[in-house]
Every structure is written in structure tokens, then in C-alpha cells.
Design a protein around this motif. Structure first.
Motif: not given
Length: 429
Positions: A91-106, A199-204
Motif C-alpha cells: 500500500d505504498l505510493e512512491f511519489g516524486d523521488d527527486c532526492a533519489g531516496r527510492n532504490a531498486l535492485f532487480t 528510505d524505500h527499496a524494491i528488490a527481488g
């Protein structure tokens, strides 16, 4: 150092589209291993696989926009869908990530685009000896090759598709490999949040190894079962009659967050990641160290970071794919870690889901987190007679086990000797 919470789990497996569907099937003892239906597999030694039936591009539109689907391979589709399932779950909306605080590892085992786009042309430009005439291919053939062939074949394209979909601008890495790749991605995300990098990350991981191209490659390595007659009973981790694994397609992704931030927004927390470690076997290519020393090093590293001991673990989501050498060495490692003690309960989900290759380690992380959250662990299907080389550990057989699970370990092992361990814990304090 910050604490890291798992707030979303996205599973897309042969057992079902969605985390609840897969988890319910795992606890219910259902297997999705079956004869391959997508093409004629009769020329292969192994004709079994784990396919997500009925899930085509049209079905994927519920999760992925139509424009992106036009240039995605099956690998990218499975990743993107699993990520969206995880995002909705959190239940998360990532919104504007101008500061680069949302990470992704695929992670994936993707190598090229769909070879069918290329092979028909190559066949047509052979010379009289049956060899591809490269001059003729350049002059006549290239114009006939599917125009998006090279774009679709970009290995790390999943990083772009997911980042574009959610506006992610933070730390990111693509991991190419087998089972270890997806768990490495989660471990990297864990460290990024723990150290304040995100602060947040998507990974898998997501993988589609059941296509003929990949099946033919894996088939030649003689790591898969040849007991096609057994169907869903062919994959038999730790069993005396095991003779190899069965591969399948799917995606497994987690949403990780800073625990304080997750609590502040009222998020459900499945479990907390507390330790990550890795170790490598250097015996032989495709053959693990019989002692399981690489697994031991990986687990010990994760335990040190978690500030825990092996005896404190309640459950192990084992790699255990059903190969003779692999299962024996993993069991040897778990016995060594127990050091004469009882040790935690152990099971493998691969007889149920099949081996999801680059998504397999991420799936084990999800299983460990779900086991902690629901106080239940799935059984190892088809384990009827434990091989003497795999005895000395507590196997969960027959049916799922309900018990309080405060701390669980997820394991993943790569084809070339990589071993990865991740520890999750029930959230306290």
C-alpha cells in the motif's frame, strides 16, 4: 544503523498470480510441476516445468501499461508484475523521488531477446554447406530481423521498466545469475536502507527459463530430473530417489522500508531483515563443495550481522533443488552449523513451485518472511525416504507445520558456487 522492514511481498509463480494464492497453495501441499505445454519438449531429456498458465500479455495489462509491454520479454513482464503486486501489498505510493531516496535492485537470468526472432533469418541465409553466410546475412538478413530484437534483449532492462513505472531515482543494480541473484538483490537493498542510502527499496528476481532456448541449455548440464513419468512427484529434494531439479518461471519481489518510517505510515510489517551473508565454493564449476563450506560461511556472516546464533533459528527455507550433490552438500552445511544440536526445521518449496532460477532465492526470502508472519512453514513435497547423506536435520514432511517462528533463514545457491543467506525476524520493540 537503521532497522529494515519487509512491508510488501509480490509473488507470481506457477502456483498462482499473487502472494496469497502462492502461499495458500504452499501450505496446502499443491504442486504446479507438470509436462511443458507451451511447446513440444519431446526432444529434451527433461520435459517437465513450472509454467504460469493462462498469464499472457492481456492478463499482464492489469499490472503493466500497454506501451511498456510492447518491448518487454517474458522476463521483464514477470518482474514488472511481481513488483506491482508487492507495491499494492505494501500500500505504498512512491511519489516524486527527486532526492533519489527510492532504490531498486532487480535480478534475472535473461541473456538475449526471444531467439525465434533471429533464428528463422539465420536459417534462410545459409550457404550450400549449411553454414550461415555472414555477408549475405548483413546484406539481406538484418533487414528482416525483428526491429526490436536488440532492444528487447538488453539484460538489465527491468531496471528501466520498473524505475520508469514508479519514478525511482535512487540506488540501483541489476544482478545476473541463478538462484543467488534474487537474494543478492534483496541483501543489497537491505544494506542500502540500513546504511541510510535509501528510505524505500524494491528488490527481488524474475525469470522465464521454461522457454525452449533456456531449457535446451540447462538440459545439457544434466542437473534436471529425467523422471518425466513422475510428473509433479519428480522433484524430490533430500529424498534417496532424487535425480535432479525442475525449473519454472515466475517473479518474487519485496518492498523494504526503514522500520520507523513504515510504522509512522501505519504499514503492515511481515518481518524485519537482520542479517545477510555470502560465501563461495571453489571446488569445481557446477559441482558444490561436498562439505557445504560456502553455505556455512554465508550463514555465519548473516548470523554475525543479526547478532544471533544458529540455534536461535526456527526455520530454514532451504535452497534444495533436488540434485544429488547439491542437496547432500547443503545438508552437510546445516549439520555443521547445528554443531550436534537439534537445529531449526527445514523445507524446500521447489517441488511445489519448481526452481524459479534467478527468482528462487527471492522466493525463499518471501517464504521465510511469510513463515514468520503467519507462524507456519510449508513442507518439502515428495520427501518420502530421506537420503542418508541428508539426514541429521529436521525435515518438514507430509504437510505444513504450524508453530511460532521468531527467526527464519533463507538460502540460495548459484550455479557456479555462490551461496547467499538472509535472516528475517519477527518485529519486536
Amino acid at each position: 544503523m537503521r532497522r529494515v522492514a519487509i512491508t510488501g511481498i509480490g509473488l507470481l509463480t506457477p502456483l498462482g498470480v499473487g502472494t496469497e494464492e502462492t502461499w495458500t497453495a504452499l501450505l496446502g501441499g499443491r504442486s504446479a510441476v507438470a509436462p511443458i505445454a507451451a511447446y513440444d519438449a519431446s526432444s529434451l531429456r527433461t520435459q517437465l516445468g513450472g509454467e504460469i498458465t493462462g498469464f499472457d500479455a492481456k492478463a499482464a495489462r492489469e499490472y503493466v501499461n500497454r506501451r511498456s509491454l510492447r518491448t518487454m520479454t517474458r522476463y521483464d513482464v514477470l518482474t514488472s508484475v511481481a513488483v506491482e503486486i508487492a507495491r499494492r501489498d505494501a500500500d505504498l505510493e512512491f511519489g516524486d523521488d527527486c532526492a533519489g531516496r527510492n532504490a531498486l535492485f532487480t535480478a534475472a537470468g535473461k541473456e538475449i531477446s526471444e531467439p525465434e526472432h533471429f533464428q528463422d533469418v539465420a536459417v534462410d541465409v545459409r550457404d550450400e554447406n549449411g553454414v550461415v553466410d555472414m555477408h549475405r546475412f548483413g546484406e539481406e538478413g538484418m533487414a528482416r530481423v525483428y526491429p526490436l530484437f536488440f532492444i528487447e534483449g538488453i539484460q538489465g532492462a527491468s531496471l528501466f521498466y520498473v524505475s520508469e513505472a514508479y519514478g525511482l531515482r535512487g540506488a540501483n543494480t541489476y544482478f545476473a545469475g541463478t538462484a543467488e541473484a534474487g537474494l543478492q538483490a534483496i541483501g543489497r537493498a537491505f544494506r542500502a536502507i540500513k546504511r541510510g542510502e535509501a528510505d524505500h527499496a524494491i528488490a527481488g528476481g524474475g525469470d522465464a527459463p521454461v522457454c525452449w532456448w533456456n531449457m535446451a541449455k540447462i538440459d545439457s548440464l544434466e542437473l534436471m530430473t529425467t523422471r518425466n513419468d513422475l510428473g509433479a512427484r519428480a522433484c524430490r529434494p533430500f529424498d534417496v530417489e532424487r535425480d535432479g531439479t525442475v525449473v519454472g518461471e515466475g517473479g518474487a519481489y519485496l518492498i523494504l522500508e526503514d522500520l520507523d518510517g513504515a510504522r509512522a505510515r501505519g504499514a503492515r510489517v511481515y518481518a524485519e531483515i537482520v542479517g545477510f551473508g555470502s560465501g563461495t565454493d571453489i571446488e569445481h564449476l557446477f559441482t558444490p563443495d561436498p562439505s557445504g563450506a560456502g553455505v556455512v560461511r554465508a550463514v555465519q556472516g548473516a548470523l554475525r550481522e543479526a547478532g544471533s546464533e544458529y540455534a536461535a533459528l526456527d526455520y530454514v527455507a532451504a535452497h534444495a533443488g533436488g540434485t544429488r550433490a547439491g542437496d547432500a552438500s547443503e545438508a552437510s552445511a546445516l549439520r555443521a552449523l547445528a554443531n550436534g544440536g537439534a537445529g531449526p526445521a527445514v523445507s524446500s518449496v521447489k517441488p511445489a513451485t519448481s526452481h524459479l532460477v534467478a527468482a528462487a532465492g527471492a522466493l525463499n526470502a518471501a517464504v521465510a518472511a511469510l513463515a514468520v508472519h503467519h507462524s507456519a512453514a510449508p513442507a518439502t513435497l515428495n520427501l518420502e525416504h530421506v537420503d542418508p547423506t541428508c539426514q541429521g536435520i529436521e525435515h518438514i514432511t507430509g504437510s505444513a507445520r504450524e508453530a511460532r517462528i521468531s527467526q527464519a533463514l533463507a538460502l540460495a545457491r548459484g550455479l557456479e558456487g555462490q551461496n547467499v543467506a538472509l535472516i528475517v525476524r519477527a518485529v519486536e520493540g
